[in-house]
Every structure is written in structure tokens, then in C-alpha cells.
Design a protein around this motif. Structure first.
Motif, mmCIF file in Angstrom:
data_model
loop_
_atom_site.group_PDB
_atom_site.id
_atom_site.type_symbol
_atom_site.label_atom_id
_atom_site.label_comp_id
_atom_site.label_asym_id
_atom_site.label_seq_id
_atom_site.Cartn_x
_atom_site.Cartn_y
_atom_site.Cartn_z
ATOM 1 N N LEU A 72 -13.649 -43.940 58.088
ATOM 2 C CA LEU A 72 -14.308 -42.776 58.683
ATOM 3 C C LEU A 72 -14.303 -42.859 60.209
ATOM 4 C CD1 LEU A 72 -17.395 -42.315 56.320
ATOM 5 C CD2 LEU A 72 -15.288 -40.979 56.373
ATOM 6 N N SER A 75 -10.380 -42.529 61.361
ATOM 7 C CA SER A 75 -9.769 -41.250 61.020
ATOM 8 C C SER A 75 -10.439 -40.085 61.732
ATOM 9 C CB SER A 75 -9.821 -41.029 59.503
ATOM 10 O OG SER A 75 -9.137 -42.047 58.824
ATOM 11 N N SER A 76 -11.771 -40.117 61.847
ATOM 12 C CA SER A 76 -12.460 -39.008 62.507
ATOM 13 C C SER A 76 -12.121 -38.947 63.990
ATOM 14 C CB SER A 76 -13.970 -39.141 62.319
ATOM 15 O OG SER A 76 -14.447 -40.368 62.856
ATOM 16 N N TYR A 80 -10.030 -35.943 65.681
ATOM 17 C CA TYR A 80 -10.683 -35.254 66.792
ATOM 18 C C TYR A 80 -9.739 -35.127 67.987
ATOM 19 C CZ TYR A 80 -13.879 -34.801 70.802
ATOM 20 O OH TYR A 80 -14.508 -34.413 71.956
ATOM 21 N N ALA A 138 -6.746 -38.964 55.228
ATOM 22 C CA ALA A 138 -8.036 -38.644 55.832
ATOM 23 C C ALA A 138 -7.856 -37.970 57.180
ATOM 24 C CB ALA A 138 -8.874 -39.912 55.978
ATOM 25 N N ILE A 142 -9.266 -34.122 57.885
ATOM 26 C CA ILE A 142 -10.253 -33.892 58.951
ATOM 27 C C ILE A 142 -9.652 -33.044 60.063
ATOM 28 C CG2 ILE A 142 -11.747 -35.023 60.629
ATOM 29 C CD1 ILE A 142 -11.822 -37.451 58.770
ATOM 30 N N LEU A 173 -19.035 -34.112 65.394
ATOM 31 C CA LEU A 173 -19.336 -34.929 64.217
ATOM 32 C C LEU A 173 -20.312 -34.263 63.245
ATOM 33 C CD1 LEU A 173 -18.687 -37.637 62.895
ATOM 34 C CD2 LEU A 173 -20.625 -38.634 64.111
ATOM 35 N N MET A 176 -18.637 -32.058 60.697
ATOM 36 C CA MET A 176 -17.587 -32.645 59.873
ATOM 37 C C MET A 176 -18.109 -33.216 58.562
ATOM 38 S SD MET A 176 -15.668 -34.602 63.014
ATOM 39 C CE MET A 176 -14.771 -35.678 61.920
ATOM 40 N N LEU A 180 -15.667 -35.245 55.785
ATOM 41 C CA LEU A 180 -15.968 -36.681 55.746
ATOM 42 C C LEU A 180 -16.400 -37.109 54.348
ATOM 43 C CD1 LEU A 180 -17.856 -37.331 59.117
ATOM 44 C CD2 LEU A 180 -15.484 -37.835 58.539
ATOM 45 N N THR A 184 -14.354 -39.637 51.892
ATOM 46 C CA THR A 184 -15.123 -40.805 51.447
ATOM 47 C C THR A 184 -14.993 -40.999 49.941
ATOM 48 O OG1 THR A 184 -16.739 -40.632 53.241
ATOM 49 C CG2 THR A 184 -17.435 -41.795 51.263
ATOM 50 N N SER A 257 -10.303 -27.253 54.430
ATOM 51 C CA SER A 257 -9.357 -27.859 55.358
ATOM 52 C C SER A 257 -8.052 -27.066 55.437
ATOM 53 C CB SER A 257 -9.049 -29.293 54.951
ATOM 54 O OG SER A 257 -10.229 -30.067 54.957
#
Length: 261
Positions: A72, A75-76, A80, A138, A142, A173, A176, A180, A184, A257
Motif C-alpha cells: 500500500l 503502490s499508492s 500518486y 495495485a 490506484i 489519500l 483512495m 486501497l 488489499t 478505477s
């Protein structure tokens, strides 16, 4: 066709349940329906006591948790940067990340294992978790979601004096949550059921459930057959339960997405 495929997918799980919750006088191959709750409880208790399954499940939960937290985080941040900013080589980097999804693990597992072994990470939590953290899927999920967020939100935060990391933590965040949660759950099911990498890296200190259960199927295992089946049933329940509880969010996250604008 859907009903037929449902039966095919559920047959292994229902067979595990039927054999576990049946008495020893019934043949394991010919058992299609459970007939004894007491026998099932005894088989499950024996599986937990005789196979070392309980500590293995705790180790696997820790291993999966570390992997998911790392996934997380990485990947986030990557999604981003790729979705909310423009920089040279951006598309090439994203294509390179996606192309890694087409590489089967068997093509790079030997150099990866040598790398982990030379670092002294064999049979450790780090050695199990670190190679599973990068997830191109992921990043893709995202990033696709973030591209549907108006760019004006980020620009407004920057005008107010928010820094790069502040914009991510306080503006992007919180939006998201759905993607996420989606990645997960998917990562949990993949890592929990992974077998090849844990088999190579795990040893005496760390033994994930996939490695433990596979060892029960060998000729050297002295356990009664129904106890082995009960161990398989217990080890397979966590990903099934996680998916059943969060399947709505998985569908929603993947659908969202795919939207733009």
C-alpha cells in the motif's frame, strides 16, 4: 454456464467440509455430504494440535500484513506520482511497470532467491515479505482511480501552501479508500495462497500455511487423512472469508478505477 462454473469452483471447498465433518467409517473419496458435527470438531481440534497449524497461521498473518502495508505504501505513492504529475518519461515508466505483470515469476525466481540468500534474508520475515511488496496491478488500479479525481483539488492545496507529501496525506489519500481496500483484499488472497516463493525461502523458523499443508501430503506424514483434510480446510478459510466480506468493495473498486473524468 454460470451455475455450472459455480458448482465447479465450490466443489473442492464443499468436499473439504464434507470429509472433515464425517465419521471415519465413511470413505473419504465417496463422502459428499457431512454427517457428524462432533467428528468435524474433533478433526479440527486434532489438526490444530498435531500439525502446528495455529502458529503457522499466526506467522502467515504477520507475513501477509507486512506485505500488504509495504504494498500500500509503495503502490499508492507510485500511483500518486504517475496520475497527478507530469514529468519526462512518465508513460514509459508506467508501461514498464505494467509489462512486469506479463513476466511469470519462474523467469526471475532464481536470481531473486540468490539475491535474498546473499543478503542473509533466508528463513526470515523480510525475505518472505519484501519480494511480494511490489505490485503492478495495485499501481494500475490506484492510478486509474486517481485520474478520475479533479486536478483542481491538488492545485488548490498547492496554492494554499501544502507541500508534496502534505497534499498526498491530507488530500489524496483520504479519497483512495476504495481502491486501497480493493488491492488489499486481492493482495491478501494472493500472498496467503502463494506457494513457490515461501517454499524456497521458508525453513525452520518461518513456515507459512501453504508450506505446512503441502508437507502434510507427503508420504512421511503419519496423520489420519481426515485430520489432514481439516488442516486444509482451516488454512483455506481466511481468504474465502475475506473475499466474502469485501467482495462488494472489490467490484466497486475495479469498476470505479475504469472511469475517467
Amino acid at each position: 454456464v454460470a451455475l455450472f462454473w459455480l458448482v465447479v469452483c465450490l466443489l473442492p471447498l464443499t468436499q473439504l467440509i464434507s470429509v472433515t465433518f464425517s465419521t471415519s467409517d465413511r470413505g473419504m473419496v465417496s463422502t459428499f455430504f457431512p454427517n457428524s458435527l462432533t467428528a468435524g470438531i474433533e478433526n479440527i481440534q486434532a489438526a490444530l494440535e498435531q500439525t502446528g497449524l495455529a502458529p503457522s497461521i499466526l506467522q502467515t498473518l504477520l507475513y501477509v500484513s507486512v506485505t500488504i502495508v509495504g504494498m500500500l505504501f509503495v503502490s499508492s505513492l507510485a500511483a500518486y506520482e504517475l496520475a497527478c504529475f507530469r514529468f519526462p518519461g512518465q508513460n514509459a515508466i508506467f508501461v514498464l511497470i505494467l509489462s512486469s505483470m506479463m513476466l511469470p515469476m519462474i523467469t526471475y525466481i532464481i536470481p531473486l532467491y540468490r539475491f535474498v540468500y546473499n543478503l542473509g534474508w533466508s528463513d526470515t520475515l523480510i525475505g518472505l515479505a519484501i519480494p511480494s511488496i511490489p505490485s503492478a496491478f495495485a499501481v494500475f488500479i490506484i492510478k486509474q482511480f486517481l485520474e478520475s479525481i479533479p486536478r483542481e483539488l491538488v492545485e488548490a492545496a498547492e496554492i494554499d501552501g501544502a507541500g508534496h507529501l502534505t497534499v498526498f496525506l491530507r488530500v489524496v489519500l483520504p479519497l483512495m479508500a476504495t481502491p486501497l481496500l480493493t488491492v488489499t483484499v486481492i493482495q491478501f488472497m494472493q500472498v496467503w495462497g502463494s506457494f513457490l516463493w515461501p517454499t524456497l525461502v521458508a525453513g525452520t523458523n518461518w513456515k507459512p500455511v501453504s508450506v505446512l499443508v503441502s508437507g502434510l501430503l507427503g508420504d512421511g506424514s503419519w496423520l489420519e487423512g481426515r485430520v489432514k483434510i481439516a488442516a486444509m480446510l482451516i488454512s483455506g478459510l481466511p481468504p474465502v472469508l475475506v473475499y466474502l466480506f469485501f467482495q462488494k468493495y472489490i467490484v466497486e473498486g475495479i469498476a470505479t478505477s475504469g472511469l475517467k473524468g
